[in-house]
Design an enzyme around this catalytic site. Structure first.
Site, PDB file in Angstrom:
ATOM      1  N   HIS A  99       1.341  74.755  68.407  1.00  0.00           N
ATOM      2  CA  HIS A  99       2.011  75.109  69.825  1.00  0.00           C
ATOM      3  C   HIS A  99       1.285  76.374  69.876  1.00  0.00           C
ATOM      4  O   HIS A  99       1.042  77.068  68.911  1.00  0.00           O
ATOM      5  CB  HIS A  99       3.793  75.208  69.525  1.00  0.00           C
ATOM      6  CG  HIS A  99       4.376  74.332  69.001  1.00  0.00           C
ATOM      7  ND1 HIS A  99       4.491  73.726  67.583  1.00  0.00           N
ATOM      8  CD2 HIS A  99       5.201  73.351  69.750  1.00  0.00           C
ATOM      9  CE1 HIS A  99       5.253  72.981  67.603  1.00  0.00           C
ATOM     10  NE2 HIS A  99       5.764  72.496  68.701  1.00  0.00           N
ATOM     11  N   ASP A 102       3.223  79.025  67.911  1.00  0.00           N
ATOM     12  CA  ASP A 102       2.984  79.220  66.414  1.00  0.00           C
ATOM     13  C   ASP A 102       1.785  80.049  66.218  1.00  0.00           C
ATOM     14  O   ASP A 102       1.786  80.755  65.160  1.00  0.00           O
ATOM     15  CB  ASP A 102       2.432  77.837  65.813  1.00  0.00           C
ATOM     16  CG  ASP A 102       3.197  76.764  66.383  1.00  0.00           C
ATOM     17  OD1 ASP A 102       4.569  76.770  66.587  1.00  0.00           O
ATOM     18  OD2 ASP A 102       2.713  75.635  66.231  1.00  0.00           O
ATOM     19  N   GLU A 230       5.911  62.599  72.781  1.00  0.00           N
ATOM     20  CA  GLU A 230       6.202  62.287  71.391  1.00  0.00           C
ATOM     21  C   GLU A 230       7.996  61.990  71.633  1.00  0.00           C
ATOM     22  O   GLU A 230       8.619  62.846  71.922  1.00  0.00           O
ATOM     23  CB  GLU A 230       6.172  63.554  70.631  1.00  0.00           C
ATOM     24  CG  GLU A 230       6.609  63.502  69.470  1.00  0.00           C
ATOM     25  CD  GLU A 230       6.402  64.739  68.346  1.00  0.00           C
ATOM     26  OE1 GLU A 230       5.382  65.288  68.342  1.00  0.00           O
ATOM     27  OE2 GLU A 230       7.337  64.932  67.552  1.00  0.00           O
ATOM     28  N   GLU A 266       6.879  59.807  65.940  1.00  0.00           N
ATOM     29  CA  GLU A 266       7.198  60.497  64.592  1.00  0.00           C
ATOM     30  C   GLU A 266       8.295  59.742  63.745  1.00  0.00           C
ATOM     31  O   GLU A 266       9.231  59.243  64.465  1.00  0.00           O
ATOM     32  CB  GLU A 266       7.795  61.854  64.894  1.00  0.00           C
ATOM     33  CG  GLU A 266       8.563  62.567  63.731  1.00  0.00           C
ATOM     34  CD  GLU A 266       8.688  64.245  64.166  1.00  0.00           C
ATOM     35  OE1 GLU A 266       7.794  64.759  64.659  1.00  0.00           O
ATOM     36  OE2 GLU A 266       9.701  64.549  63.502  1.00  0.00           O
ATOM     37  N   HIS A 269      12.009  60.864  64.114  1.00  0.00           N
ATOM     38  CA  HIS A 269      12.475  60.623  65.484  1.00  0.00           C
ATOM     39  C   HIS A 269      12.938  58.947  65.569  1.00  0.00           C
ATOM     40  O   HIS A 269      13.835  58.640  66.365  1.00  0.00           O
ATOM     41  CB  HIS A 269      11.688  60.938  66.430  1.00  0.00           C
ATOM     42  CG  HIS A 269      11.312  62.522  66.545  1.00  0.00           C
ATOM     43  ND1 HIS A 269      10.331  62.872  67.540  1.00  0.00           N
ATOM     44  CD2 HIS A 269      11.670  63.321  65.765  1.00  0.00           C
ATOM     45  CE1 HIS A 269       9.964  64.305  67.338  1.00  0.00           C
ATOM     46  NE2 HIS A 269      10.984  64.719  66.233  1.00  0.00           N
ATOM     47  N   ASP A 305      17.091  65.826  62.229  1.00  0.00           N
ATOM     48  CA  ASP A 305      15.641  65.763  62.076  1.00  0.00           C
ATOM     49  C   ASP A 305      15.407  66.691  60.888  1.00  0.00           C
ATOM     50  O   ASP A 305      15.278  67.646  61.007  1.00  0.00           O
ATOM     51  CB  ASP A 305      15.031  66.189  63.419  1.00  0.00           C
ATOM     52  CG  ASP A 305      13.578  66.020  63.306  1.00  0.00           C
ATOM     53  OD1 ASP A 305      13.109  65.343  62.873  1.00  0.00           O
ATOM     54  OD2 ASP A 305      13.121  66.670  64.511  1.00  0.00           O
ATOM     55  N   ASP A 307      12.874  66.298  59.161  1.00  0.00           N
ATOM     56  CA  ASP A 307      11.461  66.587  58.781  1.00  0.00           C
ATOM     57  C   ASP A 307      10.934  66.743  57.374  1.00  0.00           C
ATOM     58  O   ASP A 307      10.307  67.929  56.941  1.00  0.00           O
ATOM     59  CB  ASP A 307      10.977  68.123  59.358  1.00  0.00           C
ATOM     60  CG  ASP A 307      10.777  67.797  61.021  1.00  0.00           C
ATOM     61  OD1 ASP A 307      10.689  66.583  61.427  1.00  0.00           O
ATOM     62  OD2 ASP A 307      11.037  68.690  61.850  1.00  0.00           O
ATOM     63  N   ASP A 336       4.079  66.536  60.426  1.00  0.00           N
ATOM     64  CA  ASP A 336       5.348  67.571  61.064  1.00  0.00           C
ATOM     65  C   ASP A 336       6.256  67.393  59.878  1.00  0.00           C
ATOM     66  O   ASP A 336       7.660  66.718  60.119  1.00  0.00           O
ATOM     67  CB  ASP A 336       5.670  66.748  62.336  1.00  0.00           C
ATOM     68  CG  ASP A 336       6.533  67.642  63.181  1.00  0.00           C
ATOM     69  OD1 ASP A 336       6.706  68.853  62.443  1.00  0.00           O
ATOM     70  OD2 ASP A 336       6.940  67.331  64.229  1.00  0.00           O
TER      71      ASP A 336
HETATM   72  C1  XUL Z   1      10.327  68.439  67.071  1.00  0.00           C
HETATM   73  C2  XUL Z   1       9.031  67.930  66.847  1.00  0.00           C
HETATM   74  C3  XUL Z   1       8.022  68.771  67.353  1.00  0.00           C
HETATM   75  C4  XUL Z   1       6.910  68.186  68.086  1.00  0.00           C
HETATM   76  C5  XUL Z   1       6.063  69.282  68.866  1.00  0.00           C
HETATM   77  O1  XUL Z   1      11.349  67.445  66.342  1.00  0.00           O
HETATM   78  O2  XUL Z   1       8.521  66.818  66.252  1.00  0.00           O
HETATM   79  O3  XUL Z   1       7.621  69.759  66.462  1.00  0.00           O
HETATM   80  O4  XUL Z   1       6.183  67.715  67.098  1.00  0.00           O
HETATM   81  O5  XUL Z   1       6.619  69.955  69.694  1.00  0.00           O
HETATM   82 CO    CO Z   2       6.839  66.183  65.849  1.00  0.00          CO
END
Ligand code: XUL
Ligand code: CO
Length: 436
Positions: A99, A102, A230, A266, A269, A305, A307, A336
């Site tokens: 991003h 970042d 996304e 993702e 998600h 989430d 991750d 991610d």
């Molecule tokens: C948030 C997510 C983000 C996107 C990019 O859940 O997945 O990090 O990948 O903004």
């Molecule tokens: Co993501």
């Protein structure tokens, strides 16, 4: 050098007990006629790997991600870039995702912010030139700053919309500068908390307008890559407009964006939306919109989430099966994902990527084995084979009418019962390939 204690990570094979070696990811190994590294273009997520240091709702950082720099924003941004490139080189990773936010901490004005971004972007570009490591995709962070509390494209304020547009423009410039293949829109705040204060149609039209403006700008400056939505159903918003793949595809088609956009799917998600990862990949693939993947996993017992780094070989096999069937990705596999809060050392950062890369390497090997084995494909082909001739073929070719079908149904009597779905047989074939 930042990771002085960590060696270059090489493939040593399944029997190795070296914690700093790949057990399954063998970059040059040929799978279905292509090296593993080409099947699996891995990417490092700048935000998690170089930014996330363990802060959660209940506690502060547990890891040190200063990478030896003090509090000066540019010095820290450069230290992050140094760490990131050394990290990727040690693992043989060719791409990163980022991003705008970042890269360097936000300055008080947009002008200063863009000037700071230019400084760090030049530094990163020089590292790209030295290493050949490039951006997989870039994106604009349109969700962290309080100005985006009501969304970005969907904000009720045109001034915020304009600021979002400025950030998207700069992020596209950076993506192009970093050789990026794609540009992502993740609509973190593009959704609603209550319909009592929300004009849903108005907001969706504005999000589409922001995306269209982004495409027009990017094409005008020569960006040839894909845009990605996304999908995510919720978090941080109660309801996000890009709920899942099917919803996002409908939105893209409705607003004429489907030629320029694909999806970045993702895993975490997908499960938040009540789907499997594989389901989301399949929906994208059958619509010609499977672009890229955010490779991570959630936790079945936690409803948010998380991750996590992917470790399920079963899930990775399902993923790679869909990817191989779709003919590969135009994007890649972006981790991610972040270390768990107590995994707070430099060593843990490497263990996480070794885990993720080995998991997807296994997934690739097992998916290729399933395809080469052929039993699953043969079963599915046979299952629909009665559509190859007779009335079935007429239905498929659109050469029949409701009246003809009614006549056919009357003359044939009770239909022959359809054949068994054989789910348990197929699942045991999958287990045999995985563990046999
Ligand atoms: C948030 C997510 C983000 C996107 C990019 O859940 O997945 O990090 O990948 O903004
Ligand atoms: Co993501």
């Amino acid at each position: 050098m930042i990771f002085t204690e960590i060696p270059e990570i090489r493939y040593e094979g399944a029997k190795s007990s070296n914690p700093f070696a790949f057990k399954f990811y063998d970059a040059d190994k040929s799978v279905l006629g292509k090296p593993m590294s080409e099947h699996l273009p891995f990417a490092m997520a700048w935000w998690h790997n170089l930014g996330a240091a363990g802060t959660d709702m209940f506690g502060k950082d547990t890891a040190d991600k200063s990478f030896g720099a003090g509090s000066d924003p540019l010095a820290h941004a450069k230290a992050k870039a140094d760490a990131g490139f050394e990290f990727m080189q040690k693992l043989g990773i060719k791409y990163f995702c980022f991003h705008d936010a970042d890269l360097i901490s936000e300055a008080p004005t947009l002008k200063e912010q863009n000037a700071n971004l230019d400084k760090i972007a030049d530094y990163i570009r020089s590292k790209i030139d030295k290493t050949g490591i490039k951006a997989l995709w870039g994106t604009a962070n349109l969700f962290s700053h309080p100005r985006f509390m009501n969304g970005a494209g969907s904000s009720n304020s045109p001034d915020v919309f304009a600021r979002a547009a400025a950030n998207v423009k700069k992020s596209i410039d950076l993506t192009v500068k970093f050789g990026g293949k794609g540009f992502v829109f993740w609509g973190g705040r593009e959704g609603y908390e209550t319909l009592w204060n929300t004009d849903m149609k108005f907001e969706q039209e504005n999000i589409a307008a922001l995306m269209r403006l982004a495409v027009e700008y990017a094409r005008a400056i020569g960006f040839k890559g894909d845009f990605y939505i996304e999908p995510k159903p919720k978090e941080p918003m109660k309801h996000q407009y890009d709920f899942d793949a099917a919803t996002a595809i409908g939105f893209l088609r409705q607003y004429g964006l489907d030629k320029d956009f694909k999806l970045n799917i993702e895993a975490n998600h997908a499960t938040l939306a009540g789907h499997t990862f594989r389901h989301e990949l399949k929906v994208s693939a059958i619509n010609g919109m499977l672009g890229s993947i955010d490779a991570n996993t959630g936790d079945a017992l936690l409803g948010w989430d998380t991750d996590e780094f992917p470790y399920s070989v079963y899930d990775a096999t399902e993923c790679m099966y869909e990817v191989l069937k779709a003919g590969g990705l135009t994007g890649g596999f972006n981790f991610d994902a972040k270390n768990r809060r107590p995994s707070n050392t430099y060593e843990d950062m490497f263990h996480a990527f070794i885990l993720g890369m080995d998991t997807f390497a296994l997934g690739l090997l097992k998916a290729a084995a399933l395809i080469e084995d052929g039993r699953v494909d043969a079963f599915v082909a046979e299952r629909y084979s009665s559509y190859c001739s007779g009335i079935g073929a007429k239905i498929r070719e659109g050469k029949t009418t409701l009246a003809e079908l009614a006549e056919y149904a009357e003359s044939q009597g009770e239909p022959t019962p359809p054949s068994s779905g054989k789910q348990e047989y197929l699942e045991s074939v999958v287990n045999q390939i995985l563990f046999g």
